[in-house]
Write a protein that holds these residues in place. Sequence first.
Motif, PDB file in Angstrom:
ATOM      1  N   HIS A 110      86.434  65.156  23.879  1.00 38.85           N
ATOM      2  CA  HIS A 110      86.956  63.975  24.574  1.00 38.85           C
ATOM      3  C   HIS A 110      88.241  63.467  23.929  1.00 38.85           C
ATOM      4  O   HIS A 110      88.323  63.343  22.705  1.00 38.85           O
ATOM      5  CB  HIS A 110      85.922  62.845  24.579  1.00 38.85           C
ATOM      6  CG  HIS A 110      84.600  63.214  25.165  1.00 38.85           C
ATOM      7  ND1 HIS A 110      84.466  64.021  26.270  1.00 38.85           N
ATOM      8  CD2 HIS A 110      83.338  62.892  24.776  1.00 38.85           C
ATOM      9  CE1 HIS A 110      83.186  64.165  26.557  1.00 38.85           C
ATOM     10  NE2 HIS A 110      82.475  63.508  25.663  1.00 38.85           N
ATOM     11  N   GLU A 168      90.893  60.512  23.083  1.00 39.01           N
ATOM     12  CA  GLU A 168      90.880  59.055  22.905  1.00 39.01           C
ATOM     13  C   GLU A 168      92.198  58.567  22.323  1.00 39.01           C
ATOM     14  O   GLU A 168      92.852  59.283  21.579  1.00 39.01           O
ATOM     15  CB  GLU A 168      89.738  58.636  21.961  1.00 39.01           C
ATOM     16  CG  GLU A 168      88.356  58.924  22.480  1.00 39.01           C
ATOM     17  CD  GLU A 168      87.266  58.458  21.531  1.00 39.01           C
ATOM     18  OE1 GLU A 168      86.151  58.224  22.007  1.00 39.01           O
ATOM     19  OE2 GLU A 168      87.562  58.327  20.326  1.00 39.01           O
ATOM     20  N   THR A 197      89.823  56.793  27.080  1.00 40.07           N
ATOM     21  CA  THR A 197      88.973  57.962  26.883  1.00 40.07           C
ATOM     22  C   THR A 197      89.083  58.838  28.112  1.00 40.07           C
ATOM     23  O   THR A 197      88.938  58.345  29.229  1.00 40.07           O
ATOM     24  CB  THR A 197      87.491  57.587  26.690  1.00 40.07           C
ATOM     25  OG1 THR A 197      87.357  56.750  25.556  1.00 40.07           O
ATOM     26  CG2 THR A 197      86.645  58.836  26.492  1.00 40.07           C
ATOM     27  N   ASN A 244      87.182  62.238  29.313  1.00 40.32           N
ATOM     28  CA  ASN A 244      86.086  63.130  28.936  1.00 40.32           C
ATOM     29  C   ASN A 244      86.395  64.583  29.283  1.00 40.32           C
ATOM     30  O   ASN A 244      86.988  64.879  30.327  1.00 40.32           O
ATOM     31  CB  ASN A 244      84.803  62.715  29.648  1.00 40.32           C
ATOM     32  CG  ASN A 244      84.255  61.410  29.109  1.00 40.32           C
ATOM     33  OD1 ASN A 244      84.545  61.021  27.985  1.00 40.32           O
ATOM     34  ND2 ASN A 244      83.462  60.721  29.909  1.00 40.32           N
ATOM     35  N   PHE A 262      92.258  50.725  25.647  1.00 46.13           N
ATOM     36  CA  PHE A 262      91.662  51.896  25.011  1.00 46.13           C
ATOM     37  C   PHE A 262      91.474  52.994  26.065  1.00 46.13           C
ATOM     38  O   PHE A 262      91.064  52.725  27.187  1.00 46.13           O
ATOM     39  CB  PHE A 262      90.303  51.531  24.400  1.00 46.13           C
ATOM     40  CG  PHE A 262      89.652  52.660  23.661  1.00 46.13           C
ATOM     41  CD1 PHE A 262      88.735  53.501  24.278  1.00 46.13           C
ATOM     42  CD2 PHE A 262      89.957  52.893  22.331  1.00 46.13           C
ATOM     43  CE1 PHE A 262      88.148  54.548  23.587  1.00 46.13           C
ATOM     44  CE2 PHE A 262      89.379  53.940  21.632  1.00 46.13           C
ATOM     45  CZ  PHE A 262      88.461  54.772  22.269  1.00 46.13           C
TER      46      PHE A 262
END
Lengths: 115, 113
Positions: free
Chosen positions: B74, B76, B20, B22, B18
């Motif tokens: 963000h 993702e 992310t 920011n 996963f």
Amino acid sequence: GAGVSQSPRYKVAKRGQDVALRCDPISGHVSLFWYQQALGQGPEFLTYFQNEAQLDKSGLPSDRFFAERPEGSVSTLKIQRTQQEDSAVYLCASSAGTGNYNEQFFGPGTRLTVL
Amino acid sequence: GDSVTQMEGPVTLSEEAFLTINCTYTATGYPSLFWYVQYPGEGLQLLLKATKADDKGSNKGFEATYRKETTSFHLEKGSVQVSDSAVYFCALSANQAGTALIFGKGTTLSVSS
């Protein structure tokens, strides 16, 4: 071609030389931007044209930098008396409209190295 | 003035992990927000965008939601691929015609198999 093109792709200049960088935007695009990207950084705005009018040149770092777009299509960025700190990738982008939500299409950039 | 701050890289992940990245911004008014991607040897290309609060931009499995209350955008992705290895730039454009993009410094993502 369908995209934004820039030439030359690479340019090596001796300090003090003048250089000219060319941008061919997507045909019919009204807006044209120039950006400077230093190594490891994000692009930074230099100047903006709407058709042939230069509406914003607030990002040009000194009076050695000059840009033009005389017929509202091709644009040239000229740097006089180049200095080592001018070494960077110079990016050109064009967009179809003038709204801030319009996608900017970027060219591959010209990598300028000043020795 | 307006600015964009994004997380420092590099980010190194295994395939299917996963992701992310920011991004927060400072701006007056209501800017449009963008994620651009630069694949190795290629030019910047738009990945996704959002033009107003609570909008979600999505493309190629990537998503980002415009959060006005936290001034964030963000990026993702639920399951990254080796082909996602690239530099990702968060950017904003102020809400007036002809304004330039203001970019973050970029985050390098490296995905291994």
